[in-house]
Design a protein around this motif. Sequence first.
Motif, PDB file in Angstrom:
ATOM      1  N   GLN A 140       0.885  -1.494  -0.067  1.00  0.00           N
ATOM      2  CA  GLN A 140      -0.114  -0.507   0.132  1.00  0.00           C
ATOM      3  C   GLN A 140       1.066   0.952   0.219  1.00  0.00           C
ATOM      4  OE1 GLN A 140      -3.288  -0.262  -0.285  1.00  0.00           O
ATOM      5  NE2 GLN A 140      -2.904  -2.203  -0.406  1.00  0.00           N
ATOM      6  N   GLY A 141       2.447   1.495   0.324  1.00  0.00           N
ATOM      7  CA  GLY A 141       2.976   2.484  -0.269  1.00  0.00           C
ATOM      8  C   GLY A 141       3.569   3.049   1.671  1.00  0.00           C
ATOM      9  N   VAL A 142       3.002   2.123   2.612  1.00  0.00           N
ATOM     10  CA  VAL A 142       3.419   2.606   3.363  1.00  0.00           C
ATOM     11  C   VAL A 142       4.690   1.899   3.366  1.00  0.00           C
ATOM     12  CG1 VAL A 142       2.582   2.381   6.616  1.00  0.00           C
ATOM     13  CG2 VAL A 142       1.478   2.469   4.401  1.00  0.00           C
ATOM     14  N   SER A 143       5.386   2.356   4.241  1.00  0.00           N
ATOM     15  CA  SER A 143       7.088   1.974   4.617  1.00  0.00           C
ATOM     16  C   SER A 143       7.124   1.523   6.112  1.00  0.00           C
ATOM     17  CB  SER A 143       8.277   2.842   4.111  1.00  0.00           C
ATOM     18  OG  SER A 143       8.047   3.818   5.119  1.00  0.00           O
ATOM     19  N   ILE A 144       8.659   0.369   6.205  1.00  0.00           N
ATOM     20  CA  ILE A 144       8.139   0.192   7.658  1.00  0.00           C
ATOM     21  C   ILE A 144       8.806   0.892   8.606  1.00  0.00           C
ATOM     22  CG2 ILE A 144       9.358  -1.907   9.487  1.00  0.00           C
ATOM     23  CD1 ILE A 144       9.905  -3.211   6.135  1.00  0.00           C
ATOM     24  N   GLY A 145       9.399   2.643   8.282  1.00  0.00           N
ATOM     25  CA  GLY A 145       9.619   3.280   8.855  1.00  0.00           C
ATOM     26  C   GLY A 145       9.053   3.912   9.025  1.00  0.00           C
ATOM     27  N   SER A 146       7.827   3.613   9.165  1.00  0.00           N
ATOM     28  CA  SER A 146       6.432   5.037   8.996  1.00  0.00           C
ATOM     29  C   SER A 146       5.463   4.257  10.229  1.00  0.00           C
ATOM     30  CB  SER A 146       5.459   5.560   7.735  1.00  0.00           C
ATOM     31  OG  SER A 146       5.213   4.414   6.844  1.00  0.00           O
ATOM     32  N   VAL A 147       6.003   2.447   9.876  1.00  0.00           N
ATOM     33  CA  VAL A 147       5.338   2.001  10.951  1.00  0.00           C
ATOM     34  C   VAL A 147       6.032   1.496  12.368  1.00  0.00           C
ATOM     35  CG1 VAL A 147       3.923  -0.609  11.402  1.00  0.00           C
ATOM     36  CG2 VAL A 147       3.728   0.187   9.197  1.00  0.00           C
ATOM     37  N   PHE A 148       7.129   1.382  12.162  1.00  0.00           N
ATOM     38  CA  PHE A 148       8.495   1.453  13.321  1.00  0.00           C
ATOM     39  C   PHE A 148       9.359   2.390  13.293  1.00  0.00           C
ATOM     40  CE2 PHE A 148       6.774  -2.632  11.892  1.00  0.00           C
ATOM     41  CZ  PHE A 148       5.434  -3.012  12.910  1.00  0.00           C
ATOM     42  N   GLU A 149       8.712   3.206  13.964  1.00  0.00           N
ATOM     43  CA  GLU A 149      10.330   4.728  13.817  1.00  0.00           C
ATOM     44  C   GLU A 149      11.645   3.949  14.018  1.00  0.00           C
ATOM     45  OE1 GLU A 149       8.584   7.580  16.408  1.00  0.00           O
ATOM     46  OE2 GLU A 149       6.975   8.240  15.084  1.00  0.00           O
ATOM     47  N   ASP A 150      11.753   3.022  15.013  1.00  0.00           N
ATOM     48  CA  ASP A 150      12.989   3.114  15.565  1.00  0.00           C
ATOM     49  C   ASP A 150      13.508   1.587  14.383  1.00  0.00           C
ATOM     50  OD1 ASP A 150      11.368   0.722  15.848  1.00  0.00           O
ATOM     51  OD2 ASP A 150      12.173   0.548  18.017  1.00  0.00           O
ATOM     52  N   ASP A 151      12.772   2.175  13.166  1.00  0.00           N
ATOM     53  CA  ASP A 151      13.355   0.435  11.982  1.00  0.00           C
ATOM     54  C   ASP A 151      13.440   1.168  11.311  1.00  0.00           C
ATOM     55  OD1 ASP A 151      14.606  -1.206  11.206  1.00  0.00           O
ATOM     56  OD2 ASP A 151      12.712  -3.260  11.087  1.00  0.00           O
TER      57      ASP A 151
END
Length: 283
Positions: free
Chosen positions: A55-66
């Motif tokens: 959906q275009g959502v990066s992992i960093g935007s979900v888990f800020e520490d990764d």
Amino acid sequence: MAEDTRTVTPPSQADRGERAATSRRVVGIGGNVVGVVALLVALAAVAAILGFTNQGVSIGSVFEDDSAGTMTIASPFLLLLLATTGFFFGQFATRGRWGSSGKTSVLSSGSFRVDLRPVSVVLHVLFLLASVAVWVLVCPVPVLLETAGTVNPPPGSSAAKQFWFTVVVYSVVTGALAGVIAVSLLKKLTYNRFLERGRASIVDGSPAQVAWRRLSHIWRGELVLAGLAGAALGLSPLGIHLDSASYAFAFAGAGVALLVASVAMGLNAWRSGLPVERVESYT
């Protein structure tokens, strides 16, 4: 002062056996529960990663520490290792009987051995079908959906890179697992029959017998090759995503070659002269 003449009665062999059986049940249930839960969580995690990165959502935007997403993508693999550990203890406790060979013969020279009660052929086939199904969902389905325009994370974005990196990692994992299960099933269906037919030709302690004991019976070399073959074949559909026929043919060719070698080794594994149900230590 009166002397205490009471004696402690040592536990009988029956009591010790009962306690050992209880311990095996506890370890078996606990290990299998850990394995199942960790496996289901790992599958859910892979599905979630593919879902939101598509959906275009990066992992960093979900888990800020990764921000790179590496640890998040690796977490299902770590859960699979936990599941493997749980199943190892669970299955060895419920289906295995531990013992020592005593090194009375080169034919059976490991210090420790475990005789496993094999799972049924039907259950083995179901495991194979399940592993292939998961591989199909992880690799061919995203590739085919991309060609149809359904899977289309923004090109060049972090989400797109993380999506396809996840596909690559778990194509390798699921492909390798399917390869190992397939060759293991082949051994189950052929090993004992071939061993019975050729037992007279096995010379205890001969270079050939010792080599087969080490390469196949102890190290399960045919399953190592099967895992490599499955990994290579598992990656081959990505040639469509990369628009590279050479990529697809290279991995497919390597996978087929490794699979042929694995099957050939599996069909000759009986030359160790040892039961296929036995797991033996090297020393």
